[in-house]
Design an enzyme around this catalytic site. Sequence first.
Site, PDB file in Angstrom:
ATOM      1  N   HIS A   8     -23.095   5.332   9.866  1.00 27.29           N
ATOM      2  CA  HIS A   8     -22.248   5.596   8.694  1.00 27.29           C
ATOM      3  C   HIS A   8     -20.789   5.580   9.105  1.00 27.29           C
ATOM      4  CE1 HIS A   8     -21.246   9.975   9.272  1.00 27.29           C
ATOM      5  NE2 HIS A   8     -22.438  10.054   9.813  1.00 27.29           N
ATOM      6  N   ASP A  20     -18.212   6.736   7.045  1.00 35.63           N
ATOM      7  CA  ASP A  20     -17.387   7.792   6.443  1.00 35.63           C
ATOM      8  C   ASP A  20     -17.338   9.014   7.348  1.00 35.63           C
ATOM      9  OD1 ASP A  20     -20.143   8.300   5.832  1.00 35.63           O
ATOM     10  OD2 ASP A  20     -19.502   9.772   4.330  1.00 35.63           O
ATOM     11  N   ASP A  50     -19.114  11.849  14.992  1.00 31.80           N
ATOM     12  CA  ASP A  50     -19.906  11.808  13.754  1.00 31.80           C
ATOM     13  C   ASP A  50     -19.191  10.948  12.707  1.00 31.80           C
ATOM     14  OD1 ASP A  50     -21.754  12.351  11.796  1.00 31.80           O
ATOM     15  OD2 ASP A  50     -20.985  14.350  11.352  1.00 31.80           O
ATOM     16  N   GLU A  75     -22.307   9.016   3.530  1.00 31.37           N
ATOM     17  CA  GLU A  75     -23.339   9.840   4.176  1.00 31.37           C
ATOM     18  C   GLU A  75     -22.933  11.299   4.182  1.00 31.37           C
ATOM     19  OE1 GLU A  75     -25.639  11.887   7.327  1.00 31.37           O
ATOM     20  OE2 GLU A  75     -23.462  11.662   7.143  1.00 31.37           O
ATOM     21  N   GLU A  76     -21.646  11.566   4.346  1.00 24.91           N
ATOM     22  CA  GLU A  76     -21.157  12.945   4.406  1.00 24.91           C
ATOM     23  C   GLU A  76     -21.000  13.567   3.022  1.00 24.91           C
ATOM     24  OE1 GLU A  76     -20.985  14.560   7.040  1.00 24.91           O
ATOM     25  OE2 GLU A  76     -20.504  13.255   8.722  1.00 24.91           O
ATOM     26  N   GLU A 132     -26.460   8.526  14.818  1.00 23.06           N
ATOM     27  CA  GLU A 132     -26.017   9.924  14.867  1.00 23.06           C
ATOM     28  C   GLU A 132     -25.984  10.359  16.326  1.00 23.06           C
ATOM     29  OE1 GLU A 132     -24.909  11.849  12.527  1.00 23.06           O
ATOM     30  OE2 GLU A 132     -25.510  10.797  10.702  1.00 23.06           O
ATOM     31  N   HIS A 190     -17.519  17.518  12.998  1.00 20.23           N
ATOM     32  CA  HIS A 190     -16.710  18.186  11.973  1.00 20.23           C
ATOM     33  C   HIS A 190     -15.704  19.179  12.552  1.00 20.23           C
ATOM     34  CE1 HIS A 190     -20.168  17.520   8.794  1.00 20.23           C
ATOM     35  NE2 HIS A 190     -19.941  16.452   9.554  1.00 20.23           N
TER      36      HIS A 190
END
Length: 399
Positions: free
Chosen positions: A68, A70, A96, A131-132, A161, A370
């Site tokens: 992903h 994003d 991530d 995805e987030e 991931e 994050h």
Amino acid sequence: MERADAVELLRGLVAIPSRSGQEAEAAQWLAAQMLALGYDRAGVDEAGNAVGEIGPIEAVRTVVLLGHIDTVPGNIPVRIESTPEGDLLYGRGSVDAKGPLATFVAAGARVGPDWARDANIRVVVVGAVEEEAATSAGARCIAARFDGAREPVPAACVIGEPSHWQRLTLGYKGRLLLDLLATQPMAHTAGPDASIATVVVDMWNWVTAHAAAINAGRDRAFDQLSPSLRRFITATTEDMIDTVDAQVAWRLPIGVAAEALVAALVAWSAAHLHAALPPFDAARVITGEPLTIDGPRTQITLRFRGWENAWRGDRQNALVRSFLTAIRSVDPQAQPGFLVKTGTSDMNVVGPLWKCPIVAYGPGDSALDHTPNEHVSLDEYWRAVNVMEAMLRTFAASS
């Protein structure tokens, strides 16, 4: 595609901000990079995903590498810092999950389209959007494309991931989100009736007690129903109505049905508010149909979203065996490992639909996801690129 080129690919991708819903620039850039690296086909699809392919469209087997593109919010200056343990690349998404996505792109470039044609295999690399954002719009678009009718169901799928270069993630817990609005006429706090805040706290206490009952005898976090209170805002309107705007989230283990959870919560809420149990279809409620419970004084409207069931892949298949062989080929002393995670990923979207061999893989420490300190080791990233290349070659040679 040597190490310096692979590092520049990752640095360039991380340098382009791409919060969920704002991925267009990064997707276009990555599609252009894949074409420049010799991919047979690359572009941006109708969902906004960056998609690159090597190998013939009519190949016997298709492998989807679903990353992903994003990220969550956060401005981390993109830089490479030297440390005694090696160079580290800092930036939002470096772990991530642009690190795993760049790993996929670089590995595809290293095997190349000529190899894919000779091996009669198609490799599809996807930088998925949202995805987030709990919508997984990009993964849903890809799942619908490879549905067995439009295009063949993949022979295998790797989700991008972080798991560290020598470990594979086999499964993720599911998810259910609840946004609720509770209202009742304003009353003095010394009066006999419970405040609207108290009513919602009572609901939260039921949620935690319900989870504790289900979790009895379940020792592993992956097997437990895990609720969290994410928002709780009290207010009073100009019309003298007290309100609570709250959000509750559950991480769902395998075997705990969201429909049963919703039905139990609705039944408790109706009884607690001294309201009639409203007619409802739990299967429709968990996918977004609002449900209002009207009591004599209190009204609660429930809106569920973001529902995904838990999913766990199998260890006994050619994809896993190919990864184990690849990891040991990169470092014969490596000790490959397996993980299951308490979060949710696009594996939860495509796994139940495709039912093909599936794992999640990518460089990086997921504890940095994050965070303001997000960074990835470039040594680990390069090892992961070599593992992915070796895995593709081994898988293509497997029967």
